[in-house]
Motif scaffolding. Structure first.
Motif, PDB file in Angstrom:
ATOM      1  N   GLU A 157     -10.208   5.523  14.322  1.00  0.00           N
ATOM      2  CA  GLU A 157      -8.949   5.463  13.582  1.00  0.00           C
ATOM      3  C   GLU A 157      -8.876   3.957  13.094  1.00  0.00           C
ATOM      4  N   ARG A 158      -8.467   3.885  11.866  1.00  0.00           N
ATOM      5  CA  ARG A 158      -8.193   2.394  11.578  1.00  0.00           C
ATOM      6  C   ARG A 158      -6.890   2.555  10.803  1.00  0.00           C
ATOM      7  N   ALA A 159      -6.184   1.568  10.994  1.00  0.00           N
ATOM      8  CA  ALA A 159      -4.762   1.417  10.434  1.00  0.00           C
ATOM      9  C   ALA A 159      -4.238  -0.169  10.323  1.00  0.00           C
ATOM     10  N   GLY A 160      -3.220  -0.559   9.606  1.00  0.00           N
ATOM     11  CA  GLY A 160      -2.849  -1.796   9.538  1.00  0.00           C
ATOM     12  C   GLY A 160      -3.561  -2.743   8.630  1.00  0.00           C
ATOM     13  N   GLU A 161      -4.272  -1.828   7.922  1.00  0.00           N
ATOM     14  CA  GLU A 161      -5.259  -2.825   6.794  1.00  0.00           C
ATOM     15  C   GLU A 161      -4.194  -3.442   5.862  1.00  0.00           C
ATOM     16  N   LEU A 162      -4.444  -4.531   5.468  1.00  0.00           N
ATOM     17  CA  LEU A 162      -3.547  -5.393   4.534  1.00  0.00           C
ATOM     18  C   LEU A 162      -4.546  -5.898   3.440  1.00  0.00           C
ATOM     19  N   ASN A 163      -4.205  -6.030   2.197  1.00  0.00           N
ATOM     20  CA  ASN A 163      -4.680  -6.857   1.211  1.00  0.00           C
ATOM     21  C   ASN A 163      -4.656  -8.261   1.430  1.00  0.00           C
ATOM     22  N   GLY A 164      -5.368  -8.992   0.668  1.00  0.00           N
ATOM     23  CA  GLY A 164      -5.584 -10.290   1.022  1.00  0.00           C
ATOM     24  C   GLY A 164      -4.033 -11.081   0.960  1.00  0.00           C
ATOM     25  N   LYS A 165      -3.373 -10.694  -0.066  1.00  0.00           N
ATOM     26  CA  LYS A 165      -2.074 -11.349  -0.438  1.00  0.00           C
ATOM     27  C   LYS A 165      -1.183 -10.971   0.616  1.00  0.00           C
ATOM     28  N   GLU A 166      -1.050  -9.684   1.145  1.00  0.00           N
ATOM     29  CA  GLU A 166      -0.262  -9.385   2.119  1.00  0.00           C
ATOM     30  C   GLU A 166      -0.750  -9.983   3.396  1.00  0.00           C
ATOM     31  N   ARG A 167      -2.073 -10.130   3.565  1.00  0.00           N
ATOM     32  CA  ARG A 167      -2.413 -10.793   5.061  1.00  0.00           C
ATOM     33  C   ARG A 167      -2.017 -12.195   5.014  1.00  0.00           C
ATOM     34  N   ALA A 168      -2.231 -12.837   3.956  1.00  0.00           N
ATOM     35  CA  ALA A 168      -1.898 -14.333   3.858  1.00  0.00           C
ATOM     36  C   ALA A 168      -0.281 -14.341   4.367  1.00  0.00           C
ATOM     37  N   ALA A 169       0.352 -13.346   3.777  1.00  0.00           N
ATOM     38  CA  ALA A 169       1.879 -13.599   3.962  1.00  0.00           C
ATOM     39  C   ALA A 169       2.387 -13.162   5.614  1.00  0.00           C
ATOM     40  N   THR A 170       1.388 -12.665   6.171  1.00  0.00           N
ATOM     41  CA  THR A 170       1.750 -12.174   7.300  1.00  0.00           C
ATOM     42  C   THR A 170       1.428 -13.241   8.475  1.00  0.00           C
ATOM     43  N   ASP A 171       2.364 -13.795   9.088  1.00  0.00           N
ATOM     44  CA  ASP A 171       2.159 -14.948   9.966  1.00  0.00           C
ATOM     45  C   ASP A 171       1.698 -14.460  11.214  1.00  0.00           C
ATOM     46  N   GLY A 172       0.630 -14.838  11.816  1.00  0.00           N
ATOM     47  CA  GLY A 172      -0.012 -14.619  13.066  1.00  0.00           C
ATOM     48  C   GLY A 172      -0.707 -13.235  13.221  1.00  0.00           C
ATOM     49  N   ALA A 173      -1.003 -12.830  12.200  1.00  0.00           N
ATOM     50  CA  ALA A 173      -1.521 -11.421  12.022  1.00  0.00           C
ATOM     51  C   ALA A 173      -2.821 -11.472  12.959  1.00  0.00           C
ATOM     52  N   PHE A 197       1.784  -1.617  16.653  1.00  0.00           N
ATOM     53  CA  PHE A 197       1.241  -2.957  16.194  1.00  0.00           C
ATOM     54  C   PHE A 197       0.943  -3.104  14.693  1.00  0.00           C
ATOM     55  N   SER A 198       0.565  -2.122  14.120  1.00  0.00           N
ATOM     56  CA  SER A 198       0.606  -2.166  12.546  1.00  0.00           C
ATOM     57  C   SER A 198       1.784  -2.499  11.922  1.00  0.00           C
ATOM     58  N   ARG A 199       2.809  -1.932  12.544  1.00  0.00           N
ATOM     59  CA  ARG A 199       4.315  -2.040  11.892  1.00  0.00           C
ATOM     60  C   ARG A 199       4.321  -3.794  11.930  1.00  0.00           C
ATOM     61  N   GLU A 200       3.951  -4.368  12.966  1.00  0.00           N
ATOM     62  CA  GLU A 200       4.001  -5.744  13.001  1.00  0.00           C
ATOM     63  C   GLU A 200       3.027  -6.674  12.314  1.00  0.00           C
ATOM     64  N   GLY A 201       2.383  -5.877  11.354  1.00  0.00           N
ATOM     65  CA  GLY A 201       1.463  -6.544  10.344  1.00  0.00           C
ATOM     66  C   GLY A 201       0.069  -6.889  11.009  1.00  0.00           C
ATOM     67  N   HIS A 202      -0.533  -6.117  12.138  1.00  0.00           N
ATOM     68  CA  HIS A 202      -1.654  -6.565  12.655  1.00  0.00           C
ATOM     69  C   HIS A 202      -2.658  -5.563  12.068  1.00  0.00           C
ATOM     70  N   ASN A 203      -3.938  -6.164  12.260  1.00  0.00           N
ATOM     71  CA  ASN A 203      -4.859  -4.885  11.753  1.00  0.00           C
ATOM     72  C   ASN A 203      -5.651  -4.427  12.924  1.00  0.00           C
ATOM     73  N   VAL A 204      -5.322  -3.042  13.161  1.00  0.00           N
ATOM     74  CA  VAL A 204      -5.822  -2.109  14.294  1.00  0.00           C
ATOM     75  C   VAL A 204      -6.800  -1.416  14.037  1.00  0.00           C
ATOM     76  N   THR A 205      -7.976  -1.689  15.076  1.00  0.00           N
ATOM     77  CA  THR A 205      -9.100  -0.576  14.905  1.00  0.00           C
ATOM     78  C   THR A 205      -8.954   0.087  16.409  1.00  0.00           C
ATOM     79  N   ALA A 206      -8.775   1.434  16.343  1.00  0.00           N
ATOM     80  CA  ALA A 206      -8.801   2.370  17.687  1.00  0.00           C
ATOM     81  C   ALA A 206      -9.658   3.340  17.620  1.00  0.00           C
ATOM     82  N   VAL A 207     -10.463   3.272  19.062  1.00  0.00           N
ATOM     83  CA  VAL A 207     -11.336   4.234  19.161  1.00  0.00           C
ATOM     84  C   VAL A 207     -11.271   4.999  20.534  1.00  0.00           C
ATOM     85  N   GLY A 208     -11.824   6.020  20.747  1.00  0.00           N
ATOM     86  CA  GLY A 208     -11.490   6.677  22.009  1.00  0.00           C
ATOM     87  C   GLY A 208     -12.789   6.772  23.052  1.00  0.00           C
ATOM     88  N   GLY A 209     -13.756   5.872  22.776  1.00  0.00           N
ATOM     89  CA  GLY A 209     -15.115   6.108  23.734  1.00  0.00           C
ATOM     90  C   GLY A 209     -15.665   4.667  23.743  1.00  0.00           C
TER      91      GLY A 209
END
Length: 249
Positions: A4-20, A40-52
């Protein structure tokens, strides 16, 4: 295995997200993976989730992460301990927080033995988990935590805080987050005796709910990496029943 991949932000959004942060979540409980990813995605972080475990090793070896949240009891394949040991054997020093449903100090110590930097016992609250993450990253300086460019030297031992590098003579030594912080605390005042509670606070910022035996685990690992003869340490000296101090080599 599904990833699962979530919290992807484009360059402009990521630059505006303090402490991502870039976070790898490893847990075989789908509901927990989804909850952590969503939170964590709601807070602007970039999250990768795996089950194994196999997926975790592959992703952590191929990509940069600021922190790994690693469940101990994964499904078929490598468990959390093996994942942690494998990453450390590959000289991956990413901070790792172990997630364990086993409410036992012995199990927590096993996670630290494998190379983990901290642990959280399930069930846990998000506030507690965020606090642990902040403490680990604050000490690691992962967000540019204002650490000075101080270089500490004792004998042949040299620690560079700004580069987070350690050398013995001309030889570089790769330390985990917790090992580096422990050595920093000892080198900051050579000869001063520090007890386990003081060293726990030096690593994590507090000593509450921490197993003091974690310090003994990290001390042993440090000696194996720094000392020519770990059984006859020159640098990290034990004062029986009291704590540890740094000798002059």
């Amino acid at each position: 295995m599904a990833t699962e991949r979530a919290g992807e932000l484009n360059g402009k959004e990521r630059a505006a997200t303090d402490g991502a942060l870039s976070i790898l979540v490893v847990d075989d409980e789908e509901d927990l993976r989804e909850m952590l990813t969503r939170s964590f995605s709601r807070e602007g972080h970039n999250v990768t989730a795996v089950g194994g475990g196999a997926d975790a090793i592959e992703r952590a070896s191929a990509e940069h992460f600021d922190i790994v949240l690693l469940d101990v009891a994964l499904g078929p394949g490598p468990d959390g301990y093996e994942v942690c040991r494998t990453l450390r054997a590959r000289r991956n020093v990413v901070p790792i927080i172990m997630l364990t449903a086993l409410d036992s100090e012995a199990d927590a110590v096993l996670g630290l033995e494998a190379g983990g930097d901290d642990y959280v016992t399930k069930p846990f609250g998000l506030a507690e988990l965020r606090s642990r993450i902040r403490a680990v990253l604050r000490r690691a300086g992962a967000r540019g935590g204002g650490m000075g460019a101080d270089v500490l030297s004792v004998g042949q031992l040299r620690l560079d805080r700004s580069r987070r590098e350690v050398t013995v003579g001309d030889e570089p030594v790769r330390l985990t987050f917790s090992e580096f912080e422990l050595l920093d605390a000892l080198m900051a005042d050579p000869g001063r005796l520090l007890n386990r509670q003081e060293l726990l606070r030096a690593i994590w910022g507090d000593s509450a709910y921490r197993d003091p035996r974690a310090i003994d685990v990290h001390i042993r690992h440090l000696r194996e990496k720094l000392e020519p003869e770990p059984d006859r340490p020159r640098y990290i000296q034990t004062v029986r029943g009291a704590g540890y101090r740094l000798g002059t080599g």
